[in-house]
Design an enzyme around this catalytic site. Sequence first.
Site, PDB file in Angstrom:
ATOM      1  N   GLU A 172      -0.933  -3.576  -3.772  1.00 57.34           N
ATOM      2  CA  GLU A 172       0.130  -4.420  -4.829  1.00 57.34           C
ATOM      3  C   GLU A 172       0.876  -5.228  -4.261  1.00 57.34           C
ATOM      4  OE1 GLU A 172       2.430  -0.591  -5.575  1.00 57.34           O
ATOM      5  OE2 GLU A 172       1.089  -0.314  -7.444  1.00 57.34           O
TER       6      GLU A 172
ATOM      7  N   GLU B 125      -6.137   5.355  -4.566  1.00 57.35           N
ATOM      8  CA  GLU B 125      -5.015   5.990  -4.323  1.00 57.35           C
ATOM      9  C   GLU B 125      -5.414   6.413  -6.096  1.00 57.35           C
ATOM     10  OE1 GLU B 125      -1.136   4.537  -5.011  1.00 57.35           O
ATOM     11  OE2 GLU B 125      -1.639   3.106  -3.427  1.00 57.35           O
TER      12      GLU B 125
END
Length: 997
Positions: A440, A516
């Site tokens: 991220e 994820e």
Amino acid sequence: MDLSSREPAVGTLPPRARFRSSLGEQSLNSNRGEQKLNSNRGEQKLNSNRGEQKLNSNSGEQKLNGDWRFRLSPSLAAAPEGIEAEDFDDSSWDTIPVPSSWPMHGYGAPAYTNVQYPFPLDPPFVPDENPIGDHRLTFDADESLLQGAVLRFDGVDSTADVWLNGELLGTTRGSRLMNEFDVSHLLRAAGNVLVMRVAQWSASSYLEDQDMWWLPGIFRDVTVMARPAQAIRDLFVHADYADQTGTLRVDVDGDLPAEVRIDELGVVAAAGQQVKISNVIGWTAEQPKLYTAKISTELETIELKIGFRTITVADSQVLINGKPIMFRGVNRHEHHPDLGRVVPRSVVESELRLMKQHNINAIRTSHYPPHPVLLELADELGFYVIDECDLETHGFAMNQWRRNPVADPDWRPALVDRMSRTVHRDKNHPSVLIWSLGNECGTGDNLRVMAETARNIDPARLIHYEGDWSSTYVDLYSRMYAPVDEVHKIGEKTEEPLDDEAADAHRRELPFVLCEYIHAMGNGPGGMSEYQELFDRYPRLVGGFVWEWLEHGIRRRTDDGTEYFGYGGDFGEQVHDGNFVIDGLVSADREPRPGLIDLKKVYEPVAIDVDDAWRTITITNKYAFSDLDHLRWDWAAEDADGRYAAGVLTTVEVAAGQQATANLPAEIAAARRAGAVLTVTARLAKDTNWATEGHEIAWGQAGSVAATEQSVSGGSPVVHEADVLVLGPARFDATTGRLTDLAGTRIDGPRLNLWRAPTDNDNGMDWHIKRRESAGWQEVRLDQLQGRLADVAEIEDDHGHGLRVTTRYAAPSYDRHVDVITTWRSDGSRIRMQATLVPQGEWSPSWARIGLDFVLGGGYDNLAWAGQGPGQKYPDTGQAARLGYFTSSVADLQVPYVRPQENGSRWAQRLTLTGDRPLTFSSADGFAFAARPWSQQALAAAEHTVDLVADGRLHLTIDHRQLGIGTASCGPGVLPAYRLDPAQLTETDLRMELIIE
Ligand code: GAL
């Protein structure tokens, strides 16, 4: 202390010890460091970085872990001066263990944020209020270290100036990376003084914005290693595998000739020489065969475990040793409820065993290189690892990604340095298949350069980064939380194209991984099976990594000593993200949550299907490499009276990736009877290093639990006694229409219940329908329904006598309502309830349940049920709940989620509350039930487990329908098949029947 330097300032290394870090020339105490780093020259230097891996040499090492002197200051300005002097008097300081996270030892406090930085975004500067932890240790050095030595830090959060015997060695950078300093010129036999000034915040903090607690400290080992001049500087093992043949080359960076031996294979080779070795067993997660290699010079011998394996990508699949594999993975952070970032080896060992025991075969080390022990164990136990660089800059998103380090050339050397050090530290672990650039960070060209860096050092592994969906410089198309329908399209290669045709063509051929998915926060995750079905169907889908393995609760105690887990906001943080830090398949104590039990079923490497007649079994071998020789098979038949037949099956042979159907022994079909369940279980045939013989791997079932006798005739007429209506064993309050007594047991109910104590997933924003379930409920006040007896009537018809009660339920301020028409009959000993719901008006887009509440007095602490168990089950969870006959205490039915919420529901056809006067509820259609020692309202109001206090009653909810759980706490919500939309309810949804006796 230069806190704003854009990394990497590591130590001063004298020229002869270029070993380990070529960054050595950048001196901490020079401001020029920062300018140098901004230049491209920094990058070139960093690419030439060697070493920084732990070499297991026989030349000796000494751990400096233990009690150190410690002093915490609120800022650099307030910190004492002169601490580096050998004769500085630290006798008034406290002591702290090293390794440690100092907030876990009463200094300052832990603080939790997810995306947001807890300080102003002013890179590379940090606030003046910056906790400074000064550490000092006096130690004598082992004899073996005096010919030359390196001081190694495995993890210091976030940055530290280091002095030895009064001389500044340099500054550590990269909290979860290794930092090394040559100390050959300084170390003496006795009275060495090691001083570290650790800052909580530094420029590094901008690169370390992972979703976790901020916990400063020297949190991993401190070691001095003997590295005499001419010691080996670096080793790089290249051990490929194809067709039982290993190809080995060990590159050694050193001044002396080195020899490589693997006794088990009879290999003796020179460093740098490539040798082919036949009859090698390849390394895979299924069979993690390691060989011990010894690399010797005349000075030392280094021992290393080698795994022969080759990773490639072909046909949009990831291949190990030529065969496609699937990741049945989890994301793993490092956290301990009492120690913070310090996780003892015994805990790591037990948690990796626990993963293997639950059919997990892959780990993403979110979001930084793990403690080196993890990789040693992953090699040994067999896990495929995505090793992630210590990098996240997510908080820049809140400022439209302005000045994002990954897009800013000034930061490039720092990022390249982090990547290079990650690869060098871990390059010799066979378990590591993939380098991940970080998590991220948005997009930016520095990421591409990091990818190039990793590829240049180690072209044999794959590169991963999720945040740039164009995927131009990576080897996998990776996403997080993509919904099932999109993953389906990606599996079919029919996903939406990218604007850039070339990038699209490249990406469309890449294997797809969910780095994820299925966000395991609180009750849930719902909808795991749907993903697994897609992974099993489409070769391009190479699996996923559940978010996440571990909850990050911090243990706290009430005044009376009761333990509970705290979360964000419990430690006085001004800026925090509450309980979002509590997501995991296991508690912070590594206790499995129901989600892990379900995941084990979903991740089964063997699927077992038994036909309804109990005659045949179909076995699908989902292993990539193994046949089924390591398993043994047993079967058992049980009914309400318990297990009545059992046996062992002869081993079924099914090759990896194949399916076969076989006849079961005739005695099994002969054992089939009404109300009985057959379970076939595959277990480990012998002990492994992660479980003992007999450990269950997979199971399948056929049969059903006893159907219930349905005919309750309306033989008993209604008898009036003042304000009470009596029907057989049941007494009703004539003014409310509710049951008050059943065969001498006080009971209050039924009351309509359409709500639940919101789960974390109910509170989450479903990314796609942009809605929070619990907000919809709150709007219509689903939790505040009030009932009014609309009508009560005695009836007599073809079914005999009965009582019909109509109750109108509505929420304060609103006119929408549900009429519940309940018809009661009794044959004298039992009663039957048939209820019909008639909703009116516009409701929220979902109800949590269609249920009935009953409240009973004390004395019902245990229960038994025929249905599915032993664990909880909701429409889209409970894959592990099996058919059978179960008993439990009420206490054991509760799942102690850290933030209390709906939990504990089981599915049954028959439920008995086993008190002095047993009460049984049954329905041939089945129902879900939850039995709690507190009300739903109390459950919803509680913020921590300790807020829940038994009120002396039993709160029983019997559900006819329930809303699924989904994963909207981060990602997709409840799938259409599991929704409970009042506008879509069918007649069957609105009718329920229950027999109570
Ligand atoms: C992801 C992130 C993780 C974690 C998760 C939510 O976006 O990569 O670090 O924050 O969301 O629990």
